[in-house]
Design a protein around this motif. Structure first.
Motif, PDB file in Angstrom:
ATOM      1  N   GLN A 102       0.411  -0.740  -5.706  1.00  0.00           N
ATOM      2  CA  GLN A 102       1.346  -1.645  -5.044  1.00  0.00           C
ATOM      3  C   GLN A 102       2.680  -0.946  -4.759  1.00  0.00           C
ATOM      4  N   ASN A 103       3.193  -0.219  -5.747  1.00  0.00           N
ATOM      5  CA  ASN A 103       4.469   0.481  -5.559  1.00  0.00           C
ATOM      6  C   ASN A 103       4.382   1.517  -4.445  1.00  0.00           C
ATOM      7  N   SER A 104       3.251   2.202  -4.357  1.00  0.00           N
ATOM      8  CA  SER A 104       3.068   3.203  -3.292  1.00  0.00           C
ATOM      9  C   SER A 104       3.055   2.523  -1.920  1.00  0.00           C
ATOM     10  N   LEU A 106       4.474  -0.312  -1.134  1.00  0.00           N
ATOM     11  CA  LEU A 106       5.827  -0.796  -0.837  1.00  0.00           C
ATOM     12  C   LEU A 106       6.717   0.328  -0.311  1.00  0.00           C
ATOM     13  N   GLN A 107       6.552   1.532  -0.872  1.00  0.00           N
ATOM     14  CA  GLN A 107       7.336   2.671  -0.400  1.00  0.00           C
ATOM     15  C   GLN A 107       7.000   3.002   1.055  1.00  0.00           C
ATOM     16  N   ILE A 108       5.704   2.954   1.392  1.00  0.00           N
ATOM     17  CA  ILE A 108       5.270   3.219   2.770  1.00  0.00           C
ATOM     18  C   ILE A 108       5.829   2.156   3.702  1.00  0.00           C
ATOM     19  N   SER A 109       5.726   0.898   3.289  1.00  0.00           N
ATOM     20  CA  SER A 109       6.174  -0.213   4.127  1.00  0.00           C
ATOM     21  C   SER A 109       7.678  -0.176   4.358  1.00  0.00           C
ATOM     22  N   TYR A 110       8.424   0.125   3.300  1.00  0.00           N
ATOM     23  CA  TYR A 110       9.885   0.093   3.396  1.00  0.00           C
ATOM     24  C   TYR A 110      10.411   1.112   4.403  1.00  0.00           C
ATOM     25  N   ARG A 111       9.678   2.210   4.558  1.00  0.00           N
ATOM     26  CA  ARG A 111      10.111   3.249   5.499  1.00  0.00           C
ATOM     27  C   ARG A 111       9.856   2.860   6.950  1.00  0.00           C
ATOM     28  N   ASN A 112       8.967   1.901   7.173  1.00  0.00           N
ATOM     29  CA  ASN A 112       8.558   1.567   8.540  1.00  0.00           C
ATOM     30  C   ASN A 112       8.929   0.149   8.967  1.00  0.00           C
ATOM     31  N   LEU A 113       9.666  -0.559   8.112  1.00  0.00           N
ATOM     32  CA  LEU A 113      10.132  -1.898   8.465  1.00  0.00           C
ATOM     33  C   LEU A 113      11.633  -1.987   8.263  1.00  0.00           C
ATOM     34  N   ASP A 114      12.276  -2.826   9.062  1.00  0.00           N
ATOM     35  CA  ASP A 114      13.678  -3.111   8.750  1.00  0.00           C
ATOM     36  C   ASP A 114      13.699  -3.935   7.467  1.00  0.00           C
ATOM     37  N   ILE A 183       1.164  -4.460   7.348  1.00  0.00           N
ATOM     38  CA  ILE A 183      -0.089  -4.494   6.580  1.00  0.00           C
ATOM     39  C   ILE A 183       0.103  -4.007   5.134  1.00  0.00           C
ATOM     40  N   PRO A 184       0.795  -2.869   4.899  1.00  0.00           N
ATOM     41  CA  PRO A 184       0.985  -2.429   3.504  1.00  0.00           C
ATOM     42  C   PRO A 184       1.735  -3.431   2.638  1.00  0.00           C
ATOM     43  N   VAL A 185       2.797  -4.067   3.171  1.00  0.00           N
ATOM     44  CA  VAL A 185       3.574  -4.994   2.340  1.00  0.00           C
ATOM     45  C   VAL A 185       2.776  -6.258   2.036  1.00  0.00           C
ATOM     46  N   VAL A 190      -0.491  -9.220  -2.149  1.00  0.00           N
ATOM     47  CA  VAL A 190      -1.769  -9.679  -2.710  1.00  0.00           C
ATOM     48  C   VAL A 190      -2.010  -8.993  -4.057  1.00  0.00           C
ATOM     49  N   LEU A 191      -1.790  -7.683  -4.107  1.00  0.00           N
ATOM     50  CA  LEU A 191      -2.000  -6.920  -5.341  1.00  0.00           C
ATOM     51  C   LEU A 191      -1.048  -7.369  -6.440  1.00  0.00           C
TER      52      LEU A 191
END
Length: 330
Positions: A102-104, A106-114, A183-185, A190-191
């Motif tokens: 989940q943490n991984s 979130l890191q991916i999502s945070y870089r690609n979303l405002d 999608i990642p967030v 869910v996780l």
């Protein structure tokens, strides 16, 4: 016979009252910790500090504190004698692995979303926590409690708008936003709900000690983190500059505070469940806004002022209208 029954009921009611007071105490401490953590970290952790080193140090402190608390309440020897690898993996291994994934994500999502979109989508974990709690533990919510959850999510969205609108960065490519942001967030939410329900199942159904779960999950999480340093930038930085590069005495403060918060999360989940933890997290956003005003002179946004009564209302409704099993008519 009636006297004995009445005495047993009074004893049960008294025990329930003690547990409820304990839940409120732990929840209050966790709310303050969650709310203060961002400000403490900002002031005490320098930019040169390697993130992985501070996270690993926090996990080590968390393990030490949990072991000391187990020794204090006399459960350490019993836990050591009854501990098995299979039982540990069954209770803590899966949630720890899920949280690491989940943490991984979130890191991916945070870089690609405002940050605004990220914060709002991240609040959906409250719904998934309630859903998985029902699926795994058959813990139902009353109509009023479901309504309280949606009020809480509305408050979280308002708080996210108030805080997230101050920063705006992310990917400009629509395909990347969906694939690597949204999608990642959502998967992470869910996780998060699944892991929280599993932790509650282990502590309430399998009677796994919350302190022992903290130790086990910290060890599994640390092993996953250490494995990731093999080819990560943080791993390279630690090999080149050392584990404590950039550290000062102040750096230890957020590490200890965060470790205490980790133990409190386990206690709140154990005694009250993952849904209650969701209320704590949203309430902590209000504490952060208040501390920013007190320490930085930054007044809370209009969104924060609107969210405050919503949070208070949702908590009041959730506590006042628990799910009750309908009695069958004779």
């Amino acid at each position: 016979m009636a006297y004995t029954k009445s005495k047993a009921e009074n004893s049960k009611s008294s025990s329930s009252g003690v547990v409820e007071k304990r839940v409120w105490f732990y929840s209050l401490l966790l709310t303050v910790q969650y709310g203060a953590q961002p400000l403490i970290s900002k002031r005490c952790i320098g930019r040169d500090v390697i993130v992985t080193s501070s996270v690993l140090a926090c996990e080590i402190v968390k393990v030490i504190c949990a072991l000391l608390l187990m020794a204090k309440d006399g459960t350490l020897n019993k836990a050591f004698k009854e501990w098995t690898l299979i039982g540990s993996l069954r209770a803590s291994g899966l949630p720890a692995a899920i949280y690491a994934l989940q943490n991984s994500l979130l890191q991916i999502s945070y870089r690609n979303l405002d940050s605004l979109t990220f914060s709002m989508l991240n609040q959906t974990k409250l719904i998934f926590t309630a859903l998985f709690t029902f699926i795994i533990l058959r813990q139902k919510q009353s109509i009023q409690q479901i309504g309280a959850l949606f009020i809480l999510i509305l408050a979280a969205v308002l708080l996210s708008i108030g805080e997230g609108s101050r920063k705006d960065y992310g990917s400009d490519n629509p395909d990347e936003i969906v694939l690597y942001g949204i999608i990642p967030v959502l998967i992470a939410s869910v996780l998060s709900g699944l892991a929280s329900a599993l932790c509650q199942w282990a502590s309430q159904v399998k009677k796994h000690s919350s302190y022992l779960m903290t130790v086990e999950m910290s060890i599994v999480g640390s092993l996953c983190l250490l494995a990731s340093t093999y080819k990560s930038p943080d791993g390279e930085a630690m090999r080149q500059h050392g584990f404590f590069y950039g550290w000062t005495l102040l750096t230890t403060i957020p590490v200890f505070v965060n470790a205490v918060g980790g133990i409190l999360v386990g206690l709140v989940t154990s005694y009250a469940g993952g849904v209650r933890k969701g209320f704590v997290i949203v309430s902590a956003l209000l504490v952060t806004a208040l501390l920013q005003f007190v320490l930085d002179g930054k007044p809370p946004s209009l969104f924060c002022l609107v969210a405050l009564p919503l949070v208070m209302t949702s908590i009041s409704i959730y506590q006042k209208y628990p799910y009750r099993v309908k009695k069958k008519e004779a």
